[in-house]
Enzyme design. Structure first.
Site, mmCIF file in Angstrom:
data_model
loop_
_atom_site.group_PDB
_atom_site.id
_atom_site.type_symbol
_atom_site.label_atom_id
_atom_site.label_comp_id
_atom_site.label_asym_id
_atom_site.label_seq_id
_atom_site.Cartn_x
_atom_site.Cartn_y
_atom_site.Cartn_z
ATOM 1 C CB ALA A 43 -14.592 -61.190 7.205
ATOM 2 C CE LYS A 207 -12.418 -55.734 29.878
ATOM 3 N NZ LYS A 207 -13.067 -54.441 30.103
HETATM 4 N N1 LIG Z 1 -15.283 -51.824 21.605
HETATM 5 C C1 LIG Z 1 -14.274 -51.783 22.466
HETATM 6 O O1 LIG Z 1 -13.933 -50.731 23.019
HETATM 7 C C2 LIG Z 1 -13.511 -53.043 22.776
HETATM 8 C C3 LIG Z 1 -12.434 -53.004 23.688
HETATM 9 C C4 LIG Z 1 -11.698 -54.164 23.939
HETATM 10 C C5 LIG Z 1 -12.047 -55.344 23.310
HETATM 11 N N2 LIG Z 1 -13.128 -55.363 22.452
HETATM 12 C C6 LIG Z 1 -13.471 -56.634 21.830
HETATM 13 O O2 LIG Z 1 -13.239 -56.529 20.439
HETATM 14 C C7 LIG Z 1 -14.193 -57.300 19.715
HETATM 15 C C8 LIG Z 1 -14.903 -56.405 18.703
HETATM 16 O O3 LIG Z 1 -15.600 -55.376 19.389
HETATM 17 P P1 LIG Z 1 -16.291 -54.163 18.613
HETATM 18 O O4 LIG Z 1 -16.737 -53.217 19.665
HETATM 19 O O5 LIG Z 1 -15.453 -53.683 17.509
HETATM 20 O O6 LIG Z 1 -17.572 -54.906 18.002
HETATM 21 P P2 LIG Z 1 -18.614 -54.341 16.910
HETATM 22 O O7 LIG Z 1 -18.519 -52.861 16.822
HETATM 23 O O8 LIG Z 1 -19.928 -54.954 17.214
HETATM 24 O O9 LIG Z 1 -18.066 -54.942 15.528
HETATM 25 C C9 LIG Z 1 -18.145 -56.284 15.187
HETATM 26 C C10 LIG Z 1 -17.739 -56.445 13.734
HETATM 27 O O10 LIG Z 1 -17.699 -57.826 13.409
HETATM 28 C C11 LIG Z 1 -18.503 -58.079 12.265
HETATM 29 N N3 LIG Z 1 -19.066 -59.420 12.421
HETATM 30 C C12 LIG Z 1 -19.858 -59.887 13.415
HETATM 31 N N4 LIG Z 1 -20.124 -61.198 13.243
HETATM 32 C C13 LIG Z 1 -19.495 -61.560 12.102
HETATM 33 C C14 LIG Z 1 -19.400 -62.775 11.381
HETATM 34 N N5 LIG Z 1 -19.997 -63.894 11.807
HETATM 35 N N6 LIG Z 1 -18.642 -62.795 10.267
HETATM 36 C C15 LIG Z 1 -18.013 -61.673 9.819
HETATM 37 N N7 LIG Z 1 -18.078 -60.488 10.455
HETATM 38 C C16 LIG Z 1 -18.811 -60.425 11.586
HETATM 39 C C17 LIG Z 1 -19.526 -56.992 12.221
HETATM 40 O O11 LIG Z 1 -19.986 -56.820 10.912
HETATM 41 P P3 LIG Z 1 -21.057 -55.672 10.498
HETATM 42 O O12 LIG Z 1 -20.305 -54.377 10.654
HETATM 43 O O13 LIG Z 1 -21.402 -55.947 9.100
HETATM 44 O O14 LIG Z 1 -22.195 -55.798 11.461
HETATM 45 C C18 LIG Z 1 -18.706 -55.795 12.747
HETATM 46 O O15 LIG Z 1 -17.990 -55.209 11.700
HETATM 47 C C19 LIG Z 1 -15.111 -57.922 20.763
HETATM 48 O O16 LIG Z 1 -14.645 -59.209 21.079
HETATM 49 C C20 LIG Z 1 -14.935 -56.997 21.968
HETATM 50 O O17 LIG Z 1 -15.166 -57.650 23.213
HETATM 51 C C21 LIG Z 1 -13.856 -54.249 22.176
#
Ligand SMILES: NC(=O)c1ccc[n+]([C@@H]2O[C@H](COP(=O)([O-])OP(=O)(O)OC[C@H]3O[C@@H](n4cnc5c(N)ncnc54)[C@H](OP(=O)(O)O)[C@@H]3O)[C@@H](O)[C@H]2O)c1
Length: 436
Positions: A43, A207
């Site tokens: 999704a 964290k």
């Molecule tokens: N980035 C890191 O290095 C990292 C490290 C540790 C933990 N995390 C955690 O992992 C999680 C994801 O991080 P990320 O960096 O991958 O975030 P991101 O790049 O902003 O990606 C979020 C994804 O979720 C989708 N999305 C958002 N709201 C949605 C909804 N209501 N329904 C369906 N899809 C939805 C978005 O869709 P679209 O693509 O269409 O916008 C996107 O594909 C977060 O909780 C973050 O704290 C991230």
């Protein structure tokens, strides 16, 4: 070979990383696990957005509605990687109620609503895995729950925010001011366009809440923590700290005391020769002190698509193995030892401090400052007054202070700032020598 259907909610930085490595290393995973981790549905918010997905991923059903993934009968494990609080909470609860194992990396959500999520997990008898929520690719959650099972945890000290660590490293190595180092981190892709939670300490605090709660048996509330970010550190502080033999790091500290658990995140001076002082750039490190193991150190990448995917896939492997064996995974749910249930109020946290004051360059100032500190029961262990002057009749006074409670320090700082010889606001950082 048995296949376990995976539903990926979110195909952003981490979700795409998970997809890439599940497909890319599929044969290796099959060999090691004896089963197939098959992404069957995903999704996103915007289905039309172009994405970097493996060629084999054409079989994955991509939808704009996370409920489709949770409701998909082929999906047995739901991976929540959408981030944020509200939708992510609803998604996880819906998955648990549907009897589907959950894997999440959402530290902000667990820190805010972990108690509710794990209560529901317990009620449904369905596990929630969250290795990716703390220190990205470093397997700290697994270590705490499994490898250190015989230990009481005495303390955790961690550098758990790569963005802050990159900025502090550049301020140290290149003498940059905070704003310039932040701008560089954004250009290099190490800081988000909105870096608030990274630089104000709250990402690290989330964290710390997860680790403390896991190790000590009850969910700390954000108000239980003392939190300050690197936005209050200047290049001068880093330079003066170096002159005194210290390095400045954003340090998450968690300690078990007889009176309760203390947790804090503060820019902290640590000895230049300590192993954590050599953790630079975007790297994370966590030092765990257990009553049986002694000190153990974990080092690695705390963020980024691939390191975080490594943690998510480790959870998926555990989740799938448990589903196939029909057993409850050893690391499932939230099973703290519950010896310490209380959090120490932030005002009660004790630490040494570094204090920098801009003062009038006239005789008797040190006496007035020492008097105000002494009146609050705070001793001075060393003082530095560099020859360089701010401007005209103003001088910098840097003091290394003896241990004091946060409430004592706050009172002393308010009194110091009210002294006519003190200009502007005091700069206060913590000092940690990693004793008992
Ligand atoms: N980035 C890191 O290095 C990292 C490290 C540790 C933990 N995390 C955690 O992992 C999680 C994801 O991080 P990320 O960096 O991958 O975030 P991101 O790049 O902003 O990606 C979020 C994804 O979720 C989708 N999305 C958002 N709201 C949605 C909804 N209501 N329904 C369906 N899809 C939805 C978005 O869709 P679209 O693509 O269409 O916008 C996107 O594909 C977060 O909780 C973050 O704290 C991230």
């Amino acid at each position: 070979m048995t296949s376990i259907g995976i539903g990926l909610c979110g195909l952003g930085t981490v979700g795409q990383g998970v997809c890439e490595h599940l497909f890319g290393n599929r044969a290796l995973l099959q060999q090691r696990l004896g089963l197939d981790l098959a992404v069957v549905a995903a999704a996103v918010r915007d289905v039309a957005k172009p994405r970097r997905l493996p060629a084999d991923a054409t079989t994955v059903r991509i939808t704009g509605e996370w409920r489709d993934v949770v409701d998909d009968p082929r999906v047995r494990v739901v991976v929540e990687l959408i981030g944020g609080l509200d939708d992510a909470f609803d998604l996880i609860l819906a998955a648990l109620k549907a009897g589907k194992t959950v894997v999440t990396g959402n530290k902000a959500l667990l820190a805010e609503r972990g108690a509710e999520i794990f209560a529901e997990s317990e009620r449904q008898g369905v596990p929630v895995f969250f290795e990716a929520s703390t220190a990205g690719g470093i397997p700290i959650i697994k270590a705490v729950r499994e490898a250190f099972v015989v230990n009481h945890f005495l303390s955790f000290h961690g550098i758990v925010n790569g963005t802050s660590n990159y900025i502090l490293s550049r301020m140290t190595d290149a003498g940059l001011e905070f704003a310039d180092a932040l701008a560089e981190a954004q250009r290099e892709g190490y800081a988000e366009a909105d870096p608030t939670l990274d630089v104000n300490g709250w990402d690290a605090a989330h964290k710390a809440i997860i680790l403390a709660s896991l190790a000590y048996g009850s969910w700390l509330r954000p108000a239980d923590l003392s939190v300050a970010g690197i936005d209050l550190v200047s290049a001068d502080d880093i330079r003066f700290a170096r002159q005194l033999g210290w390095r400045v790091k954003l340090l998450a500290s968690i300690r078990a005391r007889d009176a309760g658990v203390s947790a804090s995140v503060w820019p902290t001076l640590i000895p230049a020769g300590h192993v954590l002082a050599s953790v630079n750039g975007v790297f994370n490190a966590i030092m765990v002190r257990g009553d049986v193991v002694g000190d153990a150190l974990f080092y690695g990448r705390g963020a980024g698509g691939s390191p975080t995917a490594s943690a998510v896939i480790s959870d998926l492997a555990d989740a799938a193995t448990a589903l196939v064996s029909g057993g409850v995974p050893r690391c499932s749910g939230f099973r703290p030892h519950a010896l310490y249930g209380r959090a120490l109020p932030p005002g009660e946290l004790e630490s040494r401090h570094y204090l920098r004051l801009a003062v009038d360059d006239v005789p008797g100032v040190l006496g007035q400052v020492a008097g105000a500190l002494g009146a609050n029961g705070i001793g001075i262990s060393s003082a530095l007054q560099p020859e360089e002057h701010d401007s005209g009749d103003r001088a910098q006074l840097i003091l290394m202070l003896d241990r004091a409670k946060e409430s004592q320090m706050q009172r002393a700082v308010a009194e110091l700032e009210a002294l006519p010889c003190v200009r502007g606001t005091a700069k206060l950082l913590r000092v940690e020598s990693f004793g008992s």
